[in-house]
Scaffold this motif. Structure first.
Motif, PDB file in Angstrom:
ATOM      1  N   LEU A  81       0.872  -1.173   0.000  1.00 21.19           N
ATOM      2  CA  LEU A  81       0.000   0.000   0.000  1.00 21.19           C
ATOM      3  C   LEU A  81       0.904   1.215   0.000  1.00 21.19           C
ATOM      4  N   LEU A  82       0.463   2.285  -0.641  1.00 22.83           N
ATOM      5  CA  LEU A  82       1.215   3.534  -0.673  1.00 22.83           C
ATOM      6  C   LEU A  82       0.468   4.590   0.111  1.00 22.83           C
ATOM      7  N   ILE A  83       1.179   5.303   0.955  1.00 27.83           N
ATOM      8  CA  ILE A  83       0.627   6.467   1.634  1.00 27.83           C
ATOM      9  C   ILE A  83       1.297   7.674   0.989  1.00 27.83           C
ATOM     10  N   LEU A  84       0.501   8.487   0.288  1.00 29.42           N
ATOM     11  CA  LEU A  84       1.018   9.644  -0.442  1.00 29.42           C
ATOM     12  C   LEU A  84       0.759  10.916   0.357  1.00 29.42           C
ATOM     13  N   PHE A  85       1.745  11.827   0.365  1.00 28.96           N
ATOM     14  CA  PHE A  85       1.583  13.096   1.073  1.00 28.96           C
ATOM     15  C   PHE A  85       2.571  14.113   0.532  1.00 28.96           C
ATOM     16  N   ARG A  86       2.360  15.364   0.899  1.00 30.52           N
ATOM     17  CA  ARG A  86       3.237  16.441   0.444  1.00 30.52           C
ATOM     18  C   ARG A  86       4.095  16.895   1.616  1.00 30.52           C
ATOM     19  N   ASP A  87       5.402  16.723   1.475  1.00 29.90           N
ATOM     20  CA  ASP A  87       6.378  17.131   2.486  1.00 29.90           C
ATOM     21  C   ASP A  87       6.056  16.516   3.850  1.00 29.90           C
ATOM     22  N   GLY A  88       6.779  16.891   4.842  1.00 26.88           N
ATOM     23  CA  GLY A  88       6.457  16.457   6.191  1.00 26.88           C
ATOM     24  C   GLY A  88       7.471  15.550   6.870  1.00 26.88           C
ATOM     25  N   LEU A  89       8.159  14.684   6.139  1.00 21.29           N
ATOM     26  CA  LEU A  89       9.111  13.772   6.777  1.00 21.29           C
ATOM     27  C   LEU A  89      10.460  13.825   6.073  1.00 21.29           C
ATOM     28  N   HIS A  90      11.529  13.909   6.860  1.00 21.37           N
ATOM     29  CA  HIS A  90      12.881  13.837   6.301  1.00 21.37           C
ATOM     30  C   HIS A  90      13.467  12.442   6.494  1.00 21.37           C
ATOM     31  N   ILE A 139       6.111  12.482  -9.902  1.00 19.27           N
ATOM     32  CA  ILE A 139       5.612  12.013 -11.206  1.00 19.27           C
ATOM     33  C   ILE A 139       4.636  10.852 -11.011  1.00 19.27           C
ATOM     34  N   GLU A 140       4.977   9.908 -10.137  1.00 22.67           N
ATOM     35  CA  GLU A 140       4.086   8.778  -9.867  1.00 22.67           C
ATOM     36  C   GLU A 140       2.767   9.247  -9.255  1.00 22.67           C
ATOM     37  N   SER A 141       2.830  10.226  -8.351  1.00 22.26           N
ATOM     38  CA  SER A 141       1.610  10.757  -7.743  1.00 22.26           C
ATOM     39  C   SER A 141       0.710  11.390  -8.801  1.00 22.26           C
ATOM     40  N   GLN A 142       1.307  12.105  -9.738  1.00 19.92           N
ATOM     41  CA  GLN A 142       0.537  12.719 -10.824  1.00 19.92           C
ATOM     42  C   GLN A 142      -0.127  11.651 -11.689  1.00 19.92           C
ATOM     43  N   GLU A 143       0.614  10.586 -11.988  1.00 17.77           N
ATOM     44  CA  GLU A 143       0.058   9.497 -12.793  1.00 17.77           C
ATOM     45  C   GLU A 143      -1.062   8.773 -12.054  1.00 17.77           C
ATOM     46  N   ILE A 144      -0.870   8.506 -10.782  1.00 17.31           N
ATOM     47  CA  ILE A 144      -1.910   7.840  -9.988  1.00 17.31           C
ATOM     48  C   ILE A 144      -3.165   8.708  -9.955  1.00 17.31           C
ATOM     49  N   ALA A 145      -3.002  10.007  -9.711  1.00 17.98           N
ATOM     50  CA  ALA A 145      -4.158  10.921  -9.656  1.00 17.98           C
ATOM     51  C   ALA A 145      -4.882  10.984 -10.997  1.00 17.98           C
ATOM     52  N   GLU A 146      -4.129  10.893 -12.084  1.00 25.60           N
ATOM     53  CA  GLU A 146      -4.736  10.960 -13.415  1.00 25.60           C
ATOM     54  C   GLU A 146      -5.500   9.680 -13.752  1.00 25.60           C
ATOM     55  N   PRO A 177      -8.875   8.399 -10.547  1.00 24.75           N
ATOM     56  CA  PRO A 177      -9.447   9.643 -10.021  1.00 24.75           C
ATOM     57  C   PRO A 177      -9.929   9.517  -8.567  1.00 24.75           C
ATOM     58  N   HIS A 178      -9.774  10.605  -7.873  1.00 20.45           N
ATOM     59  CA  HIS A 178     -10.166  10.728  -6.468  1.00 20.45           C
ATOM     60  C   HIS A 178     -10.696  12.140  -6.303  1.00 20.45           C
ATOM     61  N   LYS A 179     -11.585  12.360  -5.368  1.00 20.49           N
ATOM     62  CA  LYS A 179     -12.123  13.711  -5.177  1.00 20.49           C
ATOM     63  C   LYS A 179     -11.024  14.722  -4.848  1.00 20.49           C
ATOM     64  N   ASP A 180      -9.898  14.254  -4.321  1.00 19.54           N
ATOM     65  CA  ASP A 180      -8.767  15.125  -3.986  1.00 19.54           C
ATOM     66  C   ASP A 180      -7.630  15.020  -5.001  1.00 19.54           C
ATOM     67  N   SER A 181      -7.924  14.618  -6.229  1.00 22.88           N
ATOM     68  CA  SER A 181      -6.866  14.402  -7.229  1.00 22.88           C
ATOM     69  C   SER A 181      -5.950  15.606  -7.404  1.00 22.88           C
ATOM     70  N   SER A 182      -6.503  16.819  -7.323  1.00 22.06           N
ATOM     71  CA  SER A 182      -5.655  18.007  -7.513  1.00 22.06           C
ATOM     72  C   SER A 182      -4.626  18.149  -6.393  1.00 22.06           C
ATOM     73  N   GLU A 235      -1.921  14.974  -6.811  1.00 18.33           N
ATOM     74  CA  GLU A 235      -0.909  15.125  -7.867  1.00 18.33           C
ATOM     75  C   GLU A 235       0.266  15.990  -7.431  1.00 18.33           C
ATOM     76  N   ARG A 236       0.168  16.651  -6.288  1.00 14.02           N
ATOM     77  CA  ARG A 236       1.281  17.448  -5.759  1.00 14.02           C
ATOM     78  C   ARG A 236       2.066  16.716  -4.665  1.00 14.02           C
ATOM     79  N   CYS A 237       1.719  15.466  -4.403  1.00 13.26           N
ATOM     80  CA  CYS A 237       2.413  14.693  -3.370  1.00 13.26           C
ATOM     81  C   CYS A 237       3.829  14.365  -3.833  1.00 13.26           C
ATOM     82  N   ASN A 238       4.802  14.727  -3.028  1.00 13.46           N
ATOM     83  CA  ASN A 238       6.200  14.494  -3.389  1.00 13.46           C
ATOM     84  C   ASN A 238       6.893  13.513  -2.441  1.00 13.46           C
ATOM     85  N   GLN A 239       6.115  12.917  -1.546  1.00 12.30           N
ATOM     86  CA  GLN A 239       6.660  11.892  -0.649  1.00 12.30           C
ATOM     87  C   GLN A 239       5.653  10.763  -0.545  1.00 12.30           C
TER      88      GLN A 239
END
Length: 124
Positions: A6-15, A58-65, A68-73, A76-80
């Motif tokens: 399973l993948l947990i996608l998110f934007r920033d937050g963990l180093h 890039i993978e997050s953008q492809e998954i969102a495309e 589709p999910h109600k939060d796709s926009s 697609e900005r998830c970088n982690q």
């Protein structure tokens, strides 16, 4: 050995996974840090791996495309991402319990996040 994930996608937050490791110590499950970006949690083992490389965006953008999910926009900005993976022979109930320990802790640490099952192509 085939593995499920399973993948947990998110934007920033963990180093690294130090904060998540600290959070998971409250559960009565074995926990071992293999590398700054890799934990082994529970018995049987759930691998918890952090990725922040450029391909994650890039993978997050492809998954969102393509899924589709109600939060796709936002997705697609998830970088982690954190990938949770395990041997498919492990007891599904035990693995679900371990995932249900990890996901809320990740959410608490990073804020909004989304869980995706890449084998089934569905949002969890």
């Amino acid at each position: 050995m085939q593995r499920l994930s399973l993948l947990i996608l998110f934007r920033d937050g963990l180093h690294d996974l130090n904060d998540l490791q600290t959070a998971l110590t409250r559960y009565s499950e074995p926990l071992r840090q293999v590398a700054p970006d890799h934990l082994k949690f529970g018995t049987p083992t759930l691998d918890v791996e952090l990725s922040s490389e450029s391909h994650v965006l890039i993978e997050s953008q492809e998954i969102a495309e393509f899924f589709p999910h109600k939060d796709s926009s936002e997705i697609e900005r998830c970088n982690q991402r954190i990938e949770l993976s395990w041997d498919m022979k492990n007891d599904p109930g035990l693995m679900t319990n371990l995932v249900l320990f990890v996901q809320p802790e990740v959410s608490r640490l990073v804020g909004k996040c989304w869980m995706f099952d890449p084998q089934a192509g569905v949002w969890s």
